[in-house]
Design a protein around this motif. Structure first.
Motif, PDB file in Angstrom:
ATOM      1  N   THR A  92       0.811  -1.220   0.000  1.00 27.07           N
ATOM      2  CA  THR A  92       0.000   0.000   0.000  1.00 27.07           C
ATOM      3  C   THR A  92       0.844   1.270   0.000  1.00 27.07           C
ATOM      4  O   THR A  92       0.435   2.307  -0.535  1.00 27.07           O
ATOM      5  N   ALA A  93       2.029   1.197   0.588  1.00 30.45           N
ATOM      6  CA  ALA A  93       2.882   2.376   0.765  1.00 30.45           C
ATOM      7  C   ALA A  93       3.242   3.030  -0.570  1.00 30.45           C
ATOM      8  O   ALA A  93       3.180   2.415  -1.637  1.00 30.45           O
ATOM      9  N   ASN A  94       3.630   4.288  -0.481  1.00 32.32           N
ATOM     10  CA  ASN A  94       4.105   5.033  -1.649  1.00 32.32           C
ATOM     11  C   ASN A  94       5.407   5.747  -1.265  1.00 32.32           C
ATOM     12  O   ASN A  94       5.369   6.737  -0.533  1.00 32.32           O
ATOM     13  N   PRO A  95       6.575   5.243  -1.693  1.00 30.15           N
ATOM     14  CA  PRO A  95       6.745   4.135  -2.627  1.00 30.15           C
ATOM     15  C   PRO A  95       6.604   2.783  -1.944  1.00 30.15           C
ATOM     16  O   PRO A  95       6.893   2.635  -0.760  1.00 30.15           O
ATOM     17  N   GLY A  96       6.139   1.812  -2.725  1.00 29.94           N
ATOM     18  CA  GLY A  96       5.936   0.467  -2.208  1.00 29.94           C
ATOM     19  C   GLY A  96       6.316  -0.594  -3.214  1.00 29.94           C
ATOM     20  O   GLY A  96       7.062  -0.331  -4.171  1.00 29.94           O
ATOM     21  N   VAL A  97       5.774  -1.768  -3.023  1.00 26.17           N
ATOM     22  CA  VAL A  97       6.156  -2.936  -3.829  1.00 26.17           C
ATOM     23  C   VAL A  97       5.879  -2.706  -5.318  1.00 26.17           C
ATOM     24  O   VAL A  97       6.723  -3.002  -6.170  1.00 26.17           O
ATOM     25  N   SER A  98       4.703  -2.200  -5.639  1.00 27.72           N
ATOM     26  CA  SER A  98       4.363  -2.039  -7.056  1.00 27.72           C
ATOM     27  C   SER A  98       5.074  -0.861  -7.710  1.00 27.72           C
ATOM     28  O   SER A  98       5.225  -0.833  -8.936  1.00 27.72           O
ATOM     29  N   ASP A  99       5.525   0.123  -6.918  1.00 23.98           N
ATOM     30  CA  ASP A  99       6.355   1.197  -7.484  1.00 23.98           C
ATOM     31  C   ASP A  99       7.671   0.622  -7.992  1.00 23.98           C
ATOM     32  O   ASP A  99       8.160   1.001  -9.065  1.00 23.98           O
ATOM     33  N   ALA A 100       8.255  -0.290  -7.205  1.00 27.25           N
ATOM     34  CA  ALA A 100       9.511  -0.906  -7.615  1.00 27.25           C
ATOM     35  C   ALA A 100       9.321  -1.751  -8.872  1.00 27.25           C
ATOM     36  O   ALA A 100      10.174  -1.760  -9.767  1.00 27.25           O
ATOM     37  N   LEU A 101       8.200  -2.451  -8.947  1.00 25.82           N
ATOM     38  CA  LEU A 101       7.891  -3.247 -10.138  1.00 25.82           C
ATOM     39  C   LEU A 101       7.693  -2.337 -11.344  1.00 25.82           C
ATOM     40  O   LEU A 101       8.221  -2.598 -12.434  1.00 25.82           O
ATOM     41  N   ALA A 102       6.936  -1.262 -11.176  1.00 30.01           N
ATOM     42  CA  ALA A 102       6.688  -0.326 -12.273  1.00 30.01           C
ATOM     43  C   ALA A 102       7.982   0.297 -12.779  1.00 30.01           C
ATOM     44  O   ALA A 102       8.167   0.498 -13.987  1.00 30.01           O
ATOM     45  N   ALA A 103       8.894   0.595 -11.849  1.00 28.94           N
ATOM     46  CA  ALA A 103      10.173   1.192 -12.242  1.00 28.94           C
ATOM     47  C   ALA A 103      10.979   0.237 -13.116  1.00 28.94           C
ATOM     48  O   ALA A 103      11.646   0.668 -14.066  1.00 28.94           O
ATOM     49  N   ARG A 104      10.942  -1.049 -12.799  1.00 32.74           N
ATOM     50  CA  ARG A 104      11.661  -2.038 -13.622  1.00 32.74           C
ATOM     51  C   ARG A 104      11.153  -2.021 -15.066  1.00 32.74           C
ATOM     52  O   ARG A 104      11.907  -2.294 -16.002  1.00 32.74           O
ATOM     53  N   LEU A 105       9.874  -1.713 -15.228  1.00 33.81           N
ATOM     54  CA  LEU A 105       9.265  -1.738 -16.555  1.00 33.81           C
ATOM     55  C   LEU A 105       9.326  -0.381 -17.250  1.00 33.81           C
ATOM     56  O   LEU A 105       8.859  -0.240 -18.380  1.00 33.81           O
ATOM     57  N   GLY A 106       9.885   0.629 -16.553  1.00 36.98           N
ATOM     58  CA  GLY A 106      10.032   1.954 -17.149  1.00 36.98           C
ATOM     59  C   GLY A 106       8.759   2.779 -17.163  1.00 36.98           C
ATOM     60  O   GLY A 106       8.657   3.746 -17.933  1.00 36.98           O
ATOM     61  N   LEU A 107       7.786   2.444 -16.318  1.00 38.52           N
ATOM     62  CA  LEU A 107       6.522   3.174 -16.308  1.00 38.52           C
ATOM     63  C   LEU A 107       6.677   4.526 -15.623  1.00 38.52           C
ATOM     64  O   LEU A 107       7.412   4.659 -14.642  1.00 38.52           O
ATOM     65  N   THR A 108       5.959   5.515 -16.116  1.00 42.31           N
ATOM     66  CA  THR A 108       5.983   6.861 -15.537  1.00 42.31           C
ATOM     67  C   THR A 108       4.551   7.318 -15.245  1.00 42.31           C
ATOM     68  O   THR A 108       3.582   6.645 -15.617  1.00 42.31           O
ATOM     69  N   ASP A 109       4.442   8.479 -14.586  1.00 36.81           N
ATOM     70  CA  ASP A 109       3.133   9.051 -14.249  1.00 36.81           C
ATOM     71  C   ASP A 109       2.288   8.049 -13.471  1.00 36.81           C
ATOM     72  O   ASP A 109       1.121   7.780 -13.813  1.00 36.81           O
ATOM     73  N   LEU A 110       2.860   7.517 -12.401  1.00 39.96           N
ATOM     74  CA  LEU A 110       2.208   6.439 -11.664  1.00 39.96           C
ATOM     75  C   LEU A 110       1.061   6.938 -10.795  1.00 39.96           C
ATOM     76  O   LEU A 110       1.112   8.032 -10.230  1.00 39.96           O
ATOM     77  N   ARG A 111       0.055   6.093 -10.675  1.00 40.40           N
ATOM     78  CA  ARG A 111      -1.057   6.312  -9.750  1.00 40.40           C
ATOM     79  C   ARG A 111      -1.493   4.944  -9.219  1.00 40.40           C
ATOM     80  O   ARG A 111      -1.268   3.912  -9.879  1.00 40.40           O
ATOM     81  N   PRO A 112      -2.106   4.900  -8.038  1.00 41.24           N
ATOM     82  CA  PRO A 112      -2.524   3.609  -7.492  1.00 41.24           C
ATOM     83  C   PRO A 112      -3.575   2.922  -8.369  1.00 41.24           C
ATOM     84  O   PRO A 112      -4.456   3.587  -8.939  1.00 41.24           O
ATOM     85  N   LEU A 113      -3.472   1.621  -8.470  1.00 37.18           N
ATOM     86  CA  LEU A 113      -4.476   0.827  -9.183  1.00 37.18           C
ATOM     87  C   LEU A 113      -5.751   0.721  -8.353  1.00 37.18           C
ATOM     88  O   LEU A 113      -6.857   0.861  -8.867  1.00 37.18           O
ATOM     89  N   ALA A 114      -5.595   0.466  -7.059  1.00 35.09           N
ATOM     90  CA  ALA A 114      -6.721   0.394  -6.127  1.00 35.09           C
ATOM     91  C   ALA A 114      -6.421   1.351  -4.984  1.00 35.09           C
ATOM     92  O   ALA A 114      -5.790   0.973  -3.993  1.00 35.09           O
ATOM     93  N   PRO A 115      -6.822   2.608  -5.080  1.00 34.60           N
ATOM     94  CA  PRO A 115      -6.470   3.616  -4.071  1.00 34.60           C
ATOM     95  C   PRO A 115      -6.957   3.251  -2.675  1.00 34.60           C
ATOM     96  O   PRO A 115      -8.013   2.642  -2.505  1.00 34.60           O
ATOM     97  N   HIS A 116      -6.170   3.654  -1.684  1.00 38.07           N
ATOM     98  CA  HIS A 116      -6.520   3.432  -0.282  1.00 38.07           C
ATOM     99  C   HIS A 116      -7.727   4.295   0.089  1.00 38.07           C
ATOM    100  O   HIS A 116      -7.885   5.407  -0.420  1.00 38.07           O
ATOM    101  N   ALA A 117      -8.558   3.777   0.980  1.00 43.96           N
ATOM    102  CA  ALA A 117      -9.811   4.459   1.322  1.00 43.96           C
ATOM    103  C   ALA A 117      -9.591   5.833   1.931  1.00 43.96           C
ATOM    104  O   ALA A 117     -10.401   6.745   1.727  1.00 43.96           O
ATOM    105  N   THR A 118      -8.506   6.010   2.673  1.00 38.27           N
ATOM    106  CA  THR A 118      -8.294   7.276   3.384  1.00 38.27           C
ATOM    107  C   THR A 118      -7.269   8.193   2.731  1.00 38.27           C
ATOM    108  O   THR A 118      -7.156   9.359   3.120  1.00 38.27           O
ATOM    109  N   ASP A 119      -6.523   7.682   1.746  1.00 39.62           N
ATOM    110  CA  ASP A 119      -5.490   8.483   1.099  1.00 39.62           C
ATOM    111  C   ASP A 119      -5.306   8.000  -0.332  1.00 39.62           C
ATOM    112  O   ASP A 119      -4.731   6.934  -0.565  1.00 39.62           O
TER     113      ASP A 119
END
Length: 283
Positions: free
Chosen positions: A109-136
């Motif tokens: 859930t954290a930012n940066p977190g597990v999926s940020d590291a995965l996205a970086a490996r793939l060269g993705l930019t302009d990141l946003r959560p796939l399933a946003p946290h209810a409070t943030d």
């Protein structure tokens, strides 16, 4: 913090400030599992899985603390006798004076977190959560991002296989091989519960692990994004590099990242016929 101040407790406090326990799912078990908070830490080993092989590695490198992604004791146990798999690990770590800390869905859930590291490996930019946290809305499971330039599904699958840690499982894809991929959703670990979220996010492709036959087939039949299914370990291993770099900056400790492939699959034999070569059965 100075070398004399680097203890299990202080590192746990720093880790929990970055990966807050409150962000973990209710069913999850995160935080300090084993270890004296006052014990000194000079060397840390970052792993995805706490198994015999990574425990062997912790002893071999002289680690005082293991930072793991997957919980060792996720489900309740009535015994940690050394005659059981988990009990044996618990006894080895306690006898070796090696502490164990886990950050699981709170690190997802954290930012940066597990999926940020995965996205970086793939060269993705302009990141946003796939399933946003209810409070943030800046936090949440998975990420959606944009490729530097469009690729076909065939090209993107090859890119993912090249950039993710190598495993026997590799990366398999479902969808039209010539489909153009611009927007990509990713989720480190098991992500088929977010197939609908990937569709709603407008992704052209969704990369995750542990995709199942029927949900994947129904998703594609409904017109959802192309799918890429990678090894579970490979989608979460990039996070170890991120947390290791952060720990080195946070405290005067040596941090080692385990490259032991703990994915359970050890062999992969490709079919002699690709999807494009498959023929209708003769009547």
């Amino acid at each position: 913090m100075t070398s004399s101040e680097t203890t299990v407790g202080r590192l746990v406090a720093a880790l929990e400030a970055r990966y807050r326990p409150a962000w973990a799912e209710q069913w999850d078990r995160v935080g300090l599992v084993l270890g004296d908070p006052d014990a000194p830490v000079r060397r840390v080993l970052c792993v995805v899985d706490v198994v015999d092989e990574t425990v062997d590695e912790a002893f071999a490198v002289g680690a005082d603390l293991i930072v793991a992604h997957h919980p060792l004791l996720l489900k309740g146990v009535s015994s940690v006798a050394p005659t059981t798999f988990k009990g044996r690990i618990v006894h080895r770590l306690i006898k070796g004076d090696i502490a164990l800390f886990t950050a699981h869905t709170n690190a997802d859930t954290a930012n940066p977190g597990v999926s940020d590291a995965l996205a970086a490996r793939l060269g993705l930019t302009d990141l946003r959560p796939l399933a946003p946290h209810a409070t943030d809305p800046t936090l949440g499971i998975g990420r959606v991002g944009t490729l530097p330039s469009p690729l076909t599904l065939r090209q993107f699958t090859a890119t993912a296989a090249d950039r993710l840690p190598a495993t026997a499982w590799g990366v398999r894809a479902a969808g039209d091989p010539e489909r153009i991929i611009r927007t990509v959703a990713v989720c480190g670990g098991s992500g088929d519960s977010f197939l609908g979220a990937a569709t709603a996010a407008g992704a052209d492709a969704y990369l995750t692990a542990d995709l199942r036959h029927h949900p994947a087939g129904e998703h594609l039949a409904a017109g959802g994004p192309a799918l890429l299914d990678a090894a579970h370990w490979a989608t979460e291993r990039p996070w170890c590099d991120d947390v290791a770099a952060w720990l080195r900056a946070e405290a005067p400790v040596e941090v080692i990242v385990s490259d032991l492939d703990t994915d359970p699959w050890t062999l992969h034999a490709a079919s002699p016929l690709s999807t494009e070569q498959k023929k209708e059965p003769s009547s």
